[in-house]
Design a protein around this motif. Structure first.
Motif, mmCIF file in Angstrom:
data_model
loop_
_atom_site.group_PDB
_atom_site.id
_atom_site.type_symbol
_atom_site.label_atom_id
_atom_site.label_comp_id
_atom_site.label_asym_id
_atom_site.label_seq_id
_atom_site.Cartn_x
_atom_site.Cartn_y
_atom_site.Cartn_z
ATOM 1 N N ARG A 18 0.805 -1.218 0.000
ATOM 2 C CA ARG A 18 0.000 0.000 0.000
ATOM 3 C C ARG A 18 0.839 1.269 0.000
ATOM 4 O O ARG A 18 0.300 2.369 -0.161
ATOM 5 N N HIS A 19 2.137 1.143 0.200
ATOM 6 C CA HIS A 19 2.997 2.328 0.274
ATOM 7 C C HIS A 19 4.236 2.093 -0.592
ATOM 8 O O HIS A 19 5.088 1.271 -0.248
ATOM 9 N N TRP A 20 4.329 2.814 -1.708
ATOM 10 C CA TRP A 20 5.471 2.691 -2.608
ATOM 11 C C TRP A 20 6.362 3.917 -2.454
ATOM 12 O O TRP A 20 5.885 5.057 -2.530
ATOM 13 N N ARG A 21 7.651 3.676 -2.237
ATOM 14 C CA ARG A 21 8.630 4.756 -2.137
ATOM 15 C C ARG A 21 9.735 4.489 -3.163
ATOM 16 O O ARG A 21 10.396 3.449 -3.100
ATOM 17 N N VAL A 22 9.909 5.419 -4.101
ATOM 18 C CA VAL A 22 10.912 5.265 -5.156
ATOM 19 C C VAL A 22 12.139 6.086 -4.792
ATOM 20 O O VAL A 22 12.040 7.316 -4.618
ATOM 21 N N GLY A 23 13.286 5.438 -4.639
ATOM 22 C CA GLY A 23 14.527 6.158 -4.419
ATOM 23 C C GLY A 23 14.871 6.949 -5.669
ATOM 24 O O GLY A 23 15.111 6.365 -6.734
ATOM 25 N N PHE A 24 14.908 8.274 -5.565
ATOM 26 C CA PHE A 24 15.011 9.135 -6.740
ATOM 27 C C PHE A 24 16.199 10.077 -6.606
ATOM 28 O O PHE A 24 16.129 11.100 -5.929
ATOM 29 N N SER A 25 17.308 9.736 -7.252
ATOM 30 C CA SER A 25 18.496 10.591 -7.244
ATOM 31 C C SER A 25 18.449 11.650 -8.334
ATOM 32 O O SER A 25 19.151 12.660 -8.267
ATOM 33 N N GLY A 26 17.630 11.412 -9.352
ATOM 34 C CA GLY A 26 17.593 12.301 -10.514
ATOM 35 C C GLY A 26 18.423 11.793 -11.668
ATOM 36 O O GLY A 26 18.392 12.371 -12.762
ATOM 37 N N GLY A 27 19.203 10.716 -11.454
ATOM 38 C CA GLY A 27 19.996 10.120 -12.524
ATOM 39 C C GLY A 27 19.133 9.304 -13.472
ATOM 40 O O GLY A 27 17.917 9.166 -13.281
ATOM 41 N N LEU A 28 19.771 8.738 -14.479
ATOM 42 C CA LEU A 28 19.049 7.990 -15.503
ATOM 43 C C LEU A 28 18.205 6.874 -14.899
ATOM 44 O O LEU A 28 16.992 6.767 -15.182
ATOM 45 N N ASP A 29 18.820 6.027 -14.078
ATOM 46 C CA ASP A 29 18.140 4.823 -13.589
ATOM 47 C C ASP A 29 16.893 5.169 -12.784
ATOM 48 O O ASP A 29 15.811 4.623 -13.016
ATOM 49 N N SER A 30 17.056 6.054 -11.811
ATOM 50 C CA SER A 30 15.920 6.363 -10.941
ATOM 51 C C SER A 30 14.870 7.198 -11.670
ATOM 52 O O SER A 30 13.680 7.128 -11.333
ATOM 53 N N THR A 31 15.298 7.986 -12.650
ATOM 54 C CA THR A 31 14.325 8.759 -13.432
ATOM 55 C C THR A 31 13.427 7.827 -14.238
ATOM 56 O O THR A 31 12.200 7.971 -14.249
ATOM 57 N N VAL A 32 14.030 6.860 -14.909
ATOM 58 C CA VAL A 32 13.252 5.876 -15.656
ATOM 59 C C VAL A 32 12.318 5.126 -14.713
ATOM 60 O O VAL A 32 11.128 4.920 -15.015
ATOM 61 N N LEU A 33 12.819 4.722 -13.569
ATOM 62 C CA LEU A 33 12.000 3.969 -12.615
ATOM 63 C C LEU A 33 10.811 4.791 -12.141
ATOM 64 O O LEU A 33 9.678 4.286 -12.057
ATOM 65 N N LEU A 34 11.044 6.060 -11.814
ATOM 66 C CA LEU A 34 9.951 6.901 -11.334
ATOM 67 C C LEU A 34 8.890 7.099 -12.420
ATOM 68 O O LEU A 34 7.685 7.037 -12.145
ATOM 69 N N TYR A 35 9.327 7.342 -13.660
ATOM 70 C CA TYR A 35 8.366 7.492 -14.755
ATOM 71 C C TYR A 35 7.572 6.206 -14.964
ATOM 72 O O TYR A 35 6.358 6.235 -15.217
ATOM 73 N N LEU A 36 8.246 5.060 -14.868
ATOM 74 C CA LEU A 36 7.548 3.786 -15.024
ATOM 75 C C LEU A 36 6.489 3.603 -13.950
ATOM 76 O O LEU A 36 5.357 3.159 -14.227
ATOM 77 N N PHE A 37 6.821 3.944 -12.707
ATOM 78 C CA PHE A 37 5.840 3.788 -11.633
ATOM 79 C C PHE A 37 4.705 4.799 -11.758
ATOM 80 O O PHE A 37 3.553 4.510 -11.382
#
Length: 438
Positions: A18-37
């Motif tokens: 019920r609680h999703w937290r995306v580690g977001f550094s702003g780099g390529l990997d985390s940016t793609v992950l955040l957009y996907l979620f």
């Protein structure tokens, strides 16, 4: 199948969250992950979604990165939590920053929440090579796990089987903007050297090396799982042996079942036992365990590790935290007390009889004697030996004095009696947060 579809398929195999937290550094990997979620949220992702940015303050542009992450999250309508941490890089700045980052993540992860990180297959290969050159064992060479527990929740790396090229292709196709950390080009850092100098040569020589190394990591992860099951069996045997000091709130194991194991199984069991207590010892440091394991019963060996020591006593080994190395303070009793808080040493209770003004609580210095009914005056050292009191415990046992007369020793049968017929009970502090230290 698209990257989004592959992520969605993996999500369906995960526990309900019920609680999703995306580690977001702003780099390529985390940016793609955040957009996907964010896209998954459009398709009915259950629960709330939030990004978490950790500000290490190690780069001059760190404040600008926060602003970039804020703008991205505003565009996606995803709340952003920015955490400021300090990385103490006395030994390794990379390791210190990583530990500070995960500690910050753990603090903000809700109960039963899931922290999602963007590490991919290239990161996994770099991790494997880095650990290989450092002489890691099976657990280390198993690489980063896809999932693991994290305080009250869990951690998930859903892109761990994806090559970086797949993430880059997605970002370019979607027109995403991301941060390029200039430190990623610094080949003086081990991981960057592997990324820019070693892995390209391996790929040129063996084009399929990525898949082969990833498969090897999975095999080692299975081997590590089996070793963990074996450790659980061995530790169960060492834990179920009764002893007379169950009131000591320190992790402990019976020594004899461990001594009956081969050296390899001893180390395997101890790694599992020590894992939540201290940093794992390196290969050379295991000589300390041999000294503890093979010492005579009358000796007092110790194995010093980060944050504490492994000690022997009462036929067992004990984890004794550094807090127990600080000498406890004496205490004068000024009234009829039934319970006393001992600075740095837990609590002392007077059962069936209150303390008297003028009594005091002290600790062993050497040469003490106690009158034992039916036996007369006896050296405290001899009485400790008779009851098998572990050496590390002797300096922390509260002693009750009336002037120069030793009246009682807490918790030891036959020695803990009060003059009026009561009993002296000690509830020790464990030195690890489980009992108050005063």
């Amino acid at each position: 199948m698209s990257l989004l579809d592959r992520l969605h398929a993996r999500l369906e195999r995960q526990p309900l969250t019920r609680h999703w937290r995306v580690g977001f550094s702003g780099g390529l990997d985390s940016t793609v992950l955040l957009y996907l979620f964010a896209r998954l949220r459009e398709h009915g992702l259950p629960g709330d979604l939030q990004a978490v940015h950790v500000h290490h303050g190690l780069q001059a542009a760190a404040d600008a990165w926060v602003e970039h992450c804020t703008q991205v999250c505003q565009k996606l309508a995803v709340p952003l939590d920015t955490l400021h941490v300090h990385a103490d890089g006395a030994a390794s700045l990379e390791r210190a920053a990583r530990e500070a980052r995960y500690a910050a993540f753990a603090q903000v992860l809700p109960q039963d929440g899931c922290l999602v990180l963007g590490q991919h297959r290239d990161d996994q290969l770099e991790t494997l090579l880095q650990r290989l050159v450092r002489g890691a064992g099976v657990k280390g060479l198993a690489g980063m796990p896809e999932t693991r527990s994290l305080v009250a929740g869990r951690l998930w790396r859903p892109l761990l089987d994806e090559p970086r090229s797949a993430l880059l292709a997605y970002a370019e196709a979607e027109g995403l903007d991301w941060i390029e950390d200039p430190s990623n080009a610094d080949t003086r850092l081990d991981r960057n050297y592997l990324r820019h100098e070693v892995l390209p040569r391996l790929r040129d020589r063996w084009p399929g090396v990525d898949q082969v190394m990833a498969r090897g990591a999975r095999h080692l992860a299975e081997a590590d799982e089996l070793l963990g099951e074996l450790a659980d069996l061995d530790l169960q045997r060492a834990r179920c042996v009764d002893h007379g000091f169950a009131w000591i709130p320190l992790p402990n194991l019976a020594l004899a079942p461990l001594q009956a194991l081969s050296e390899a199984r001893q180390r395997n069991a101890l790694r599992a036992w020590l894992d939540p207590l201290t940093r794992q010892p390196d290969s050379a440091h295991w000589a300390g365990w041999q000294a503890v394991c093979e010492a005579g019963a009358a000796s007092d060996p110790l194995w010093r590790l980060e944050g504490g020591q492994v000690r022997r006593g009462a036929g067992r080994i004990w984890w004794v935290p550094d807090a127990w190395q600080v000498a406890p303070q004496s205490l004068a009793i000024t009234g009829q007390e039934t319970s006393l808080k001992l600075a740095g040493n837990g609590r002392l209770n007077f059962l069936e009889q209150a303390a008297e003004s003028g009594w005091r609580i002290g600790y062993r210095q050497g040469g003490e004697r106690l009158f034992v009914p039916g036996r007369g005056s006896r050296e405290l050292k001899r009485l400790f030996n008779e009851q098998g009191v572990p050496p590390f415990l002797r300096g922390r046992l509260p002693l009750l004095w009336r002037g120069d007369e030793l009246l009682a020793v807490a918790n030891l049968p036959g020695l803990d009696g009060l003059p009026g017929g009561g009993r002296l009970e000690w509830q020790p502090a464990d030195g690890m947060g489980g009992f108050e230290l005063g």
